[in-house]
Design a protein around this motif. Structure first.
Motif, PDB file in Angstrom:
ATOM      1  N   GLU A  30       0.841  -1.203   0.000  1.00 30.00           N
ATOM      2  CA  GLU A  30       0.000   0.000   0.000  1.00 30.00           C
ATOM      3  C   GLU A  30       0.877   1.255   0.000  1.00 30.00           C
ATOM      4  OE1 GLU A  30      -3.518   1.618  -0.205  1.00 30.00           O
ATOM      5  OE2 GLU A  30      -3.910  -0.128   1.021  1.00 30.00           O
ATOM      6  N   LEU A  31       2.011   1.167   0.663  1.00 33.72           N
ATOM      7  CA  LEU A  31       2.918   2.312   0.727  1.00 33.72           C
ATOM      8  C   LEU A  31       3.958   2.269  -0.380  1.00 33.72           C
ATOM      9  CD1 LEU A  31       3.457   2.265   4.581  1.00 33.72           C
ATOM     10  CD2 LEU A  31       1.722   3.454   3.275  1.00 33.72           C
ATOM     11  N   SER A  32       3.808   1.328  -1.301  1.00 33.36           N
ATOM     12  CA  SER A  32       4.787   0.998  -2.362  1.00 33.36           C
ATOM     13  C   SER A  32       6.234   1.160  -1.921  1.00 33.36           C
ATOM     14  CB  SER A  32       4.526   1.698  -3.687  1.00 33.36           C
ATOM     15  OG  SER A  32       4.293   3.023  -3.548  1.00 33.36           O
ATOM     16  N   LYS A  33       6.584   0.330  -0.963  1.00 40.48           N
ATOM     17  CA  LYS A  33       7.969   0.249  -0.522  1.00 40.48           C
ATOM     18  C   LYS A  33       8.506  -1.130  -0.916  1.00 40.48           C
ATOM     19  CE  LYS A  33       8.343   4.202   1.193  1.00 40.48           C
ATOM     20  NZ  LYS A  33       7.330   4.730   2.049  1.00 40.48           N
ATOM     21  N   LEU A  34       9.842  -1.241  -0.968  1.00 38.32           N
ATOM     22  CA  LEU A  34      10.445  -2.539  -1.251  1.00 38.32           C
ATOM     23  C   LEU A  34       9.898  -3.606  -0.290  1.00 38.32           C
ATOM     24  CD1 LEU A  34      14.193  -1.770  -1.829  1.00 38.32           C
ATOM     25  CD2 LEU A  34      12.778  -3.172  -3.305  1.00 38.32           C
TER      26      LEU A  34
END
Lengths: 409, 344
Positions: free
Chosen positions: B207-211
Motif C-alpha cells: 500500500e505504501l509501495s515500498k520494497l
C-alpha cells in the motif's frame, strides 16, 4: 501478434545501465518479444588518439579506456607491445607482480559486479555490503600502487613498481579477512530466496548459443564452456599456477547460463583469485622488477622495433585482446586495435533477453557485466545528409580490403 | 446558532492543525525511516530533515508537462492523491484525539479512500504518455487489485467481531477505540487476530509501495515508473501524499489493533492525578500522543524499514501471487479463527 506488441526503449541513459547504450524492445505485455541492441553511443575514438602518441604515452591512455577494468587494458597492451617488439625479457618477479595485480583487479571487479547485480534486483543492502567488503581490496591496490583506480603498474619489460616485502603482510591480512567473510557473502547471494526467485532460470544462455555467439569470460563459463585464457594459453606467471576454468557444474551447480550461474561463477572466481594471489605472494622470486629501467632506452628499443603483437589477457569480464603494430623509426603506434570482452558478450544479450519480463531486463543486461566504455570501438557516422546507413559485413570487408591496399602503398 | 458557529470554527482550526501536524509527522517519519535504513546498510544516510528539504526544493523546481500527456489529468492527479491522503487523516483517531469527521464516515469509506491515492498515481502515470510510466501504471493497478482483497477480509473480519461483541456501529472506528479487539476474543480468536495483523502488515508494505513491492516505481527497471514524467510541484504533491498516506495507513493499523492509551494505565497503576488545565487533561494528552507516536514508529520500523532493507524487489507476477494466494489464505484463516473463537 502485431496488434498487441509495442516498443519500449531502454537507454541511451537509464538507471539500469551504468553506461550509455541503447535497447529497443518489442514487448507483449511485460514479456520481451524481440530486442535490438544499438551500441555506439559511448565511442570516444581512443584508438585514433593512441595511434598519434608514442607507446609509453599510449600505455597510460589504454588504461583510461575504462575506469573499472583499467588494468586489463594496460596488461593486454603491454603483452601486445612486448610481443611486437620482441626485445624485452620480462623478469620473473615482474611476472608475479603482474598476475597479483591482475587478480586483485578481478577481486574488486567481481565484488563491484556483485553489488551492481544486487542493486539491479532492488536489494540495496547487499549492494552496500558487497561494496563495503570491496573497500579492503581497494585499500590494498592503493597501498601497492598509490591509486584506487588506474594503477599504472604495467610497463614494457616488467612493472613500474615493486611490491616490497614489508607490504606483503598487509595484503595477506586482507586476503584472510576475505576468506573469513566469503562464506557469508556466498550464503547471502546463493541462498537468499528472493534472489533465487529473481535469478534462477532468468536470462539463460545454452551451451550451444554460448559457443555460437563466442561469448567469453564468466558469461560463457556460466553456460558450461571451458574457456579461460589463463588456462587455454597461459602467459606470464599464470603458466606456473594450475588454474582450472570455473564452471558451475564442477561445484555442484547447474550450467544453466542464467543469472544465478553467473553469480556462482563470479563468486567462485573470487575465491580462486584469493588462492592465486596467495600462491603468487608466497612464491614470488626475488630479483629485478623491470628489464630496462631507463625510460629513454625503452623508447629507443621500441623505436627500433618492427613487427606486430597480439596481447590477450583474461579480464574479469573475459578475454581481452589488444593488437599492436610497431614500425621501425616511428615513434607512434602504426596500428592499435582493442577488442574488449564486452564486445563478444553483448551478442549474448539477444539470446538472453528474448522471452524475459521487463523486470528482468536490467539484471539480465547486468549479468554479462557490460563495460560499454571498453566495448564501443566502432562508430556509425551519419552521412552529411543526415541519413543513417547500416553497415553490413560485406561493407566492412570491402572497407578492410581498401584500407589494406592503402596501407601497402 | 452561535454555539454551532463556535463549534464549526473550532473543528476547522482543529482540522487544519491536524493536517499540518500530520504533514510534519509524515515527513519526519520518512526522514527517520531513511536514516535507519541507511544505518542498516552501514551508510551515514541523509539527515532526518532531508524530506523537508526535498519537498521545499521540489516546490521551487520547474513543473514540466510532457508533450504527449493529457495535461489536465496529469496535473490534477497529484492534487487528488494529496487531498485524499489528507482526508483519510481526518477520519482517523490520532492518539488521544477523536477523529474530526468520525461521525461522517466509517471503515468502509477509509478503505475506499486508501485506494484513491494509488488510483490517482496510476491514472497520472497513464496520462503522462510515457511508455515507462504506462508500464508502471499497469503494475500499480495489478498490485492494487491483488492487495485490496486481503485488506477487505481483514476489515470485514474485524467489523464482524465488533458487530457481535460491542455496542454501536460495527464499522465506526470509534467502536474499535472504545473496545480494543483483543478484549473481545479468547485464545483462538487472538490467534486469528495475529494472522489478520500479519496479513495487514504484508498489505501495508505494498500500500505504501515500498520494497519489495515498489514494483510500479522500480528505479532500476522503469526509472521511476509512474513518476517518471513528474517533476516540480506535481512531484512534491505525490511526495507529500506518500508521506501522509504512510502515516495514515499505520495510524489505521494502530487504531484497529492497538488503540490503547498509556494515561489510564499510569493513573490506575501509580494512583497519580495527572494535571489538567481548565478541565482539559493536558498531561494525559501529551503522554498519550507520545505513546501513539511511539506505536506508529514501531509499526513503521517493522513493516517498512526493516522489510525494505532485507529483501530484493519482487516481480509483478510473484507479488500479485503473494497477495492473492498466501496473504489471502492467512487472512481467511484469521477470519475462521475469529469465527471459531466467538462460536465457542
Amino acid at each position: 501478434m502485431a496488434d498487441t506488441t509495442y516498443t519500449f526503449p531502454i537507454g541511451p541513459v537509464h538507471p539500469a545501465l551504468k553506461e550509455p547504450t541503447m535497447f529497443k524492445f518489442v514487448m507483449d505485455g511485460e514479456v520481451v518479444v524481440d530486442v535490438d541492441v544499438q551500441p555506439g553511443i559511448n565511442h570516444r575514438g581512443i584508438e585514433f588518439i593512441g595511434m598519434r602518441r608514442n607507446v609509453l604515452q599510449t600505455l597510460h591512455l589504454a588504461e583510461r579506456i575504462c575506469g573499472i577494468c583499467s588494468i586489463v587494458h594496460q596488461y593486454a597492451f603491454t603483452l601486445a607491445t612486448e610481443r611486437a617488439a620482441q626485445v624485452f625479457e620480462v623478469p620473473e618477479r615482474a611476472q608475479y607482480i603482474r598476475i597479483i595485480m591482475a587478480e586483485l583487479e578481478r577481486l574488486h571487479s567481481h565484488l563491484l559486479w556483485a553489488g551492481v547485480a544486487a542493486h539491479e534486483l532492488g536489494f540495496d543492502t547487499l549492494l552496500h555490503l558487497s561494496w563495503k567488503i570491496r573497500e579492503d581490496v581497494q585499500d590494498v591496490l592503493e597501498i601497492i600502487s598509490g591509486n584506487r583506480v588506474n594503477y599504472a603498474m604495467y610497463y614494457p619489460g616488467g612493472v613500474r613498481r615493486d611490491i616490497p616485502p614489508e607490504k606483503i603482510p598487509r595484503i595477506k591480512k586482507v586476503l584472510d579477512h576475505y576468506k573469513e567473510n566469503f562464506q557469508m557473502l556466498a550464503d547471502t547471494f546463493l541462498g537468499d530466496p528472493v534472489i533465487k526467485h529473481r535469478t534462477v532460470g532468468v536470462g539463460t544462455l545454452s551451451k550451444k548459443d554460448a559457443i555460437a555467439t563466442s561469448t567469453v569470460g564468466p558469461t560463457t563459463r556460466a553456460s558450461g564452456v571451458m574457456k579461460d585464457v589463463r588456462f587455454d594459453q597461459p602467459y606470464d606467471a599464470y603458466a606456473d599456477i594450475d588454474i582450472k576454468p570455473v564452471i558451475p557444474s564442477n561445484y555442484g551447480f547447474e550450467d544453466a547460463g542464467d543469472v544465478y550461474a553467473n553469480i556462482v561463477v563470479r563468486l567462485i572466481e573470487v575465491a580462486q583469485s584469493i588462492e592465486i594471489i596467495e600462491y603468487a605472494l608466497d612464491n614470488m622470486p626475488s630479483g629485478p622488477y623491470r628489464a630496462e629501467m631507463n625510460v629513454n632506452k625503452v623508447l629507443m628499443m621500441l623505436r627500433k622495433a618492427d613487427g606486430e603483437g597480439f596481447g590477450i589477457h583474461e579480464a574479469p569480464r573475459g578475454e581481452m585482446c589488444h593488437y599492436v603494430r610497431l614500425k621501425e623509426n616511428q615513434d607512434n603506434l602504426d596500428a592499435w586495435k582493442v577488442r574488449a570482452s564486452t564486445y563478444n558478450n553483448i551478442l549474448a544479450w539477444q539470446k538472453k533477453l528474448i522471452g524475459q519480463q521487463i523486470a528482468d531486463v536490467s539484471i539480465v543486461a547486468a549479468s554479462i557485466d557490460p563495460c560499454i566504455g571498453c566495448m564501443d570501438r566502432v562508430a556509425v557516422v551519419d552521412s552529411r545528409t543526415g541519413k543513417e546507413k547500416i553497415m553490413t559485413d560485406v561493407d566492412f570487408h570491402r572497407l578492410s580490403v581498401e584500407k589494406t591496399k592503402r596501407l601497402r602503398k | 446558532m452561535n454555539e454551532e458557529i463556535i463549534k464549526l470554527g473550532f473543528a476547522l482550526i482543529y482540522g487544519i492543525a491536524t493536517i499540518l501536524a500530520v504533514i510534519f509527522l509524515g515527513l519526519l517519519y520518512k526522514g527517520i525511516d531513511r536514516k535507519l535504513a541507511a544505518r542498516f546498510q552501514s551508510r551515514v544516510g541523509p539527515p532526518i530533515r532531508q524530506p523537508f528539504r526535498d519537498v521545499s526544493k521540489l516546490f521551487m523546481k520547474e513543473t514540466i508537462t510532457p508533450e504527449n500527456s493529457v495535461s489536465w489529468i496529469f496535473h490534477s492527479m497529484p492534487l487528488i492523491a494529496f487531498a485524499t491522503a489528507l482526508l483519510i487523516i481526518l477520519y482517523l483517531p490520532i492518539g488521544p484525539f477523536a477523529p474530526i469527521l468520525g461521525e461522517y464516515g466509517d471503515l468502509i469509506l477509509i478503505v475506499y479512500l486508501l485506494a484513491i491515492p494509488s488510483l490517482a498515481i496510476a491514472v497520472g502515470g497513464f496520462s503522462s504518455g510515457s511508455p515507462v510510466a504506462t508500464i508502471g501504471a499497469q503494475r500499480e493497478m495489478v498490485l492494487m487489485m491483488s492487495y485490496e482483497f486481503p485488506l477487505a477480509i481483514v476489515v470485514l473480519s474485524l467489523a464482524w467481531l465488533a458487530n457481535i461483541n460491542a455496542t454501536g456501529n460495527a464499522f465506526a472506528l470509534g467502536t474499535f477505540t472504545a473496545n480494543p479487539v483483543w478484549e473481545m476474543v479468547g485464545i483462538v480468536g487472538a490467534m486469528g487476530l495475529v494472522l489478520l495483523l500479519a496479513s495487514i502488515f504484508v498489505v501495508l508494505t505494498s500500500e505504501l509501495s515500498k520494497l519489495p513491492f515498489d514494483i510500479p516505481e522500480a528505479e532500476t527497471e522503469l526509472a521511476g515508473g509512474v513518476f517518471a514524467e513528474y517533476s516540480g510541484r506535481d512531484m512534491a504533491m505525490f511526495y507529500l501524499a506518500d508521506a501522509v498516506k504512510s502515516f495514515a495507513m499505520v495510524t489505521l493499523v494502530v487504531a484497529l489493533f492497538f488503540p490503547y492509551n498509556l494515561s489510564p494505565w499510569i493513573i490506575s497503576q501509580f494512583g497519580v492525578e495527572l494535571p489538567a488545565i481548565m478541565g482539559i487533561p493536558i498531561a494525559a494528552y501529551v503522554i498519550d500522543l507520545l505513546f501513539f507516536l511511539f506505536k506508529v514508529f514501531i509499526i513503521m520500523f517493522f513493516a517498512v524499514t526493516f522489510v525494505r532493507v532485507s529483501l530484493a524487489r519482487l516481480k509483478i507476477d510473484k507479488a500479485s501471487y503473494i497477495y492473492l494466494v498466501p496473504t489471502t489464505i492467512i487472512a481467511i484463516m484469521g477470519m475462521v479463527f475469529i469465527y471459531m473463537g466467538s462460536a465457542l
